[in-house]
Design a protein around this motif. Structure first.
Motif, short mmCIF file in Angstrom:
data_model
loop_
_atom_site.label_atom_id
_atom_site.label_comp_id
_atom_site.label_asym_id
_atom_site.label_seq_id
_atom_site.Cartn_x
_atom_site.Cartn_y
_atom_site.Cartn_z
N PRO A 280 26.75 34.74 33.25
CA PRO A 280 27.11 36.03 33.42
C PRO A 280 27.34 37.04 32.14
O PRO A 280 27.14 38.29 32.28
N GLY A 281 27.71 36.35 31.28
CA GLY A 281 27.95 37.16 29.91
C GLY A 281 26.68 37.54 29.39
O GLY A 281 26.71 38.91 28.97
N ILE A 282 25.77 36.87 29.49
CA ILE A 282 24.56 37.16 28.94
C ILE A 282 23.78 38.46 29.65
O ILE A 282 23.50 39.43 29.18
N ALA A 283 23.98 38.36 31.04
CA ALA A 283 23.58 39.37 31.99
C ALA A 283 24.39 40.64 31.56
O ALA A 283 23.75 41.88 31.57
N ALA A 284 25.72 40.52 31.07
CA ALA A 284 26.44 41.93 31.10
C ALA A 284 26.09 42.56 29.86
O ALA A 284 26.41 43.71 29.39
N LEU A 285 25.48 41.91 28.87
CA LEU A 285 24.87 42.45 27.36
C LEU A 285 23.80 43.37 27.81
O LEU A 285 23.38 44.37 26.94
N GLY A 286 23.17 43.38 28.87
CA GLY A 286 21.95 44.26 29.48
C GLY A 286 20.57 43.83 28.54
O GLY A 286 19.79 44.70 28.47
N VAL A 287 20.62 42.52 28.23
CA VAL A 287 19.36 42.09 27.78
C VAL A 287 18.16 41.61 28.47
O VAL A 287 17.32 41.70 28.20
N ILE A 288 18.78 41.70 29.94
CA ILE A 288 17.39 41.27 30.83
C ILE A 288 17.36 42.58 31.71
O ILE A 288 18.08 43.43 32.07
N TRP B 20 13.47 42.94 43.26
CA TRP B 20 13.75 41.79 42.56
C TRP B 20 14.31 42.40 41.26
O TRP B 20 15.32 41.63 40.72
N LEU B 21 13.94 43.26 40.68
CA LEU B 21 14.36 43.58 39.31
C LEU B 21 15.79 43.75 39.23
O LEU B 21 16.51 43.24 38.05
N PRO B 22 16.58 44.69 39.99
CA PRO B 22 17.94 44.52 39.72
C PRO B 22 18.71 43.25 39.81
O PRO B 22 19.56 42.69 39.25
N ARG B 23 18.27 42.32 40.85
CA ARG B 23 18.98 40.93 40.93
C ARG B 23 18.80 40.04 39.67
O ARG B 23 19.23 39.47 39.33
N LEU B 24 17.53 40.22 39.11
CA LEU B 24 17.05 39.45 38.10
C LEU B 24 17.72 40.22 36.85
O LEU B 24 18.14 39.27 35.84
N ALA B 25 17.97 41.41 36.59
CA ALA B 25 18.69 41.98 35.66
C ALA B 25 20.02 41.47 35.42
O ALA B 25 20.51 41.15 34.40
#
Length: 392
Positions: free
Chosen positions: A55-63, A121-126
């Motif tokens: 979750p922390g990785i996702a919050a960085l906006g790197v995906i 799919w892209l928003p859920r993967l992001a």
């Protein structure tokens, strides 16, 4: 948040990033240093991925920053390369997780998916509410995937039936969906499918006893009559050329990751050699040690310059397969030399993970191999040079 260029960015390439990109990199660096670095050795030795950090990785906006549906801001390929460098300089396994989720899975759907598939799919993967994997490599097919792919797809009414095996698939053991590339029985062309891992006939086993990227959960996937609806076929993927479009994007980012591994090893070596005393002074004060550190910095600097330019070419629509192939082949070869020199200056302590260098040393081997071996990438470049294919 203030951004300070890395000392290993000796020529200051990061100064060319926008203020927004620099601020984002500063946030990523803080997360990697404060949240990831303290846990690396524990998870590396346990052969386990720190799932609680996702979750922390996702919050960085790197995906997903390359895709309009999920971008924090309009980003450049150069910026995305710096993300890979910043993450890999702390840990290549965490960077690889993000690269699979972003470049390979989001990339496949972004490049070859229909507007409906992108929107679904892209928003859920992001935001990582859905974890993805990329299923191309097979037990008997790696470098020759364009011709040797054995996994089959058979149309049956409104469904497709998939049969085959995939191996060395990152994120596979904990993925919710896998982008599977399979050869259509009807026309012999390679097509892509979004396959839920809950599908009947789908199974995966973890690959054990790895010495490189131990935190990455690689799996061996078996597809035994797996059925997926036509709506889950990537509508823009009709041949291996479309698969290659995805790999062209990600291959350049692997080059950036290789630079990150070099930087991580180099920084660890500088720390160690300035603190370790022999013959009455820090070993960093000895000529032979300084020579290896200077050569390492030279490789890092040349590799950053190459990566910046190949990413600029991608932003401008001028990057071809040979450009990304040369970047990947060159930087991973230089990476191998740098991590070896950095391990060397740490002496016996260079073979234990306590001082970081050993982890970069072994993780480099996986980056050197995946996304096309050095030899295969050299042949792509060789064909561009000569106009003659030397592939078997």
């Amino acid at each position: 948040m203030d951004f300070t260029p890395l000392e290993s960015d000796f020529y200051g390439f990061a100064h060319d990033l926008t203020a927004a990109e620099q601020a984002s990199l500063a946030e990523i660096r803080e997360f990697m240093e404060t949240r990831v670095r303290p846990e690396i050795d524990e998870h590396w030795h346990a052969d386990a991925f720190p799932m609680h950090l996702i979750p922390g990785i996702a919050a960085l906006g790197v995906i997903g920053p390359a895709w309009a549906e999920s971008a924090r801001f309009e980003s450049s390929a150069v910026y995305r390369g710096w993300i890979a460098l910043e993450m890999s300089r702390v840990d290549a396994s965490v960077s690889t997780f993000a690269a699979v989720q972003n470049g390979l899975v989001c990339g496949s759907i972004g490049v070859a998916g229909s507007p409906e598939q992108r929107a679904e799919w892209l928003p859920r993967l992001a935001d990582c509410s859905v974890i993805g994997a990329f299923g191309l490599t097979e037990p008997r097919s790696g470098s020759d995937a364009s011709k040797g792919l054995a996994t089959t797809a058979r149309r049956d009414g409104d469904e497709w039936v998939l049969d085959g095996e995939k191996r060395w698939i990152g994120n596979a053991t904990h993925a919710d969906v896998v982008v599977v590339w399979a050869r259509d029985d009807a026309d012999g062309e390679v097509k892509g499918f979004i396959v839920p891992t809950s599908s009947e006939g789908y199974s995966v086993s973890k690959i054990e006893r790895k010495i490189s990227l131990r935190m990455v959960q690689n799996g061996h996937i078996v597809l035994d009559g797996v059925r997926v609806p036509e709506s889950m076929r990537l509508q823009g993927a009709s041949s291996f050329r479309d698969t290659a479009r995805v790999l062209r994007l990600t291959r350049a980012e692997v080059a950036w990751s290789a630079v990150g591994v070099m930087v991580g090893a180099y920084e660890a070596a500088v720390r160690y050699t300035t603190e370790r005393t022999q013959f009455g002074k820090p070993i960093a004060a000895h000529q032979l040690v300084q020579d290896l550190l200077a050569k390492s910095l030279g490789h890092i600097t040349a590799s950053i310059a190459l990566c910046v330019q190949v990413s600029r070419m991608l932003d401008e629509g001028r990057q071809g397969d040979a450009h990304s192939a040369l970047a990947k082949a060159y930087t991973t070869a230089r990476m191998r030399e740098v991590v070896a020199w950095c391990r060397e200056v740490c002496g016996g302590n260079g073979i234990v993970t306590d001082f970081d260098v050993a982890r970069f040393f072994v993780d480099a081997e996986a980056l050197y191999t995946y996304e096309g071996t050095a030899q295969m990438n050299s042949l792509i470049v060789g064909k561009a040079i000569t106009g003659a294919s030397a592939f078997a």
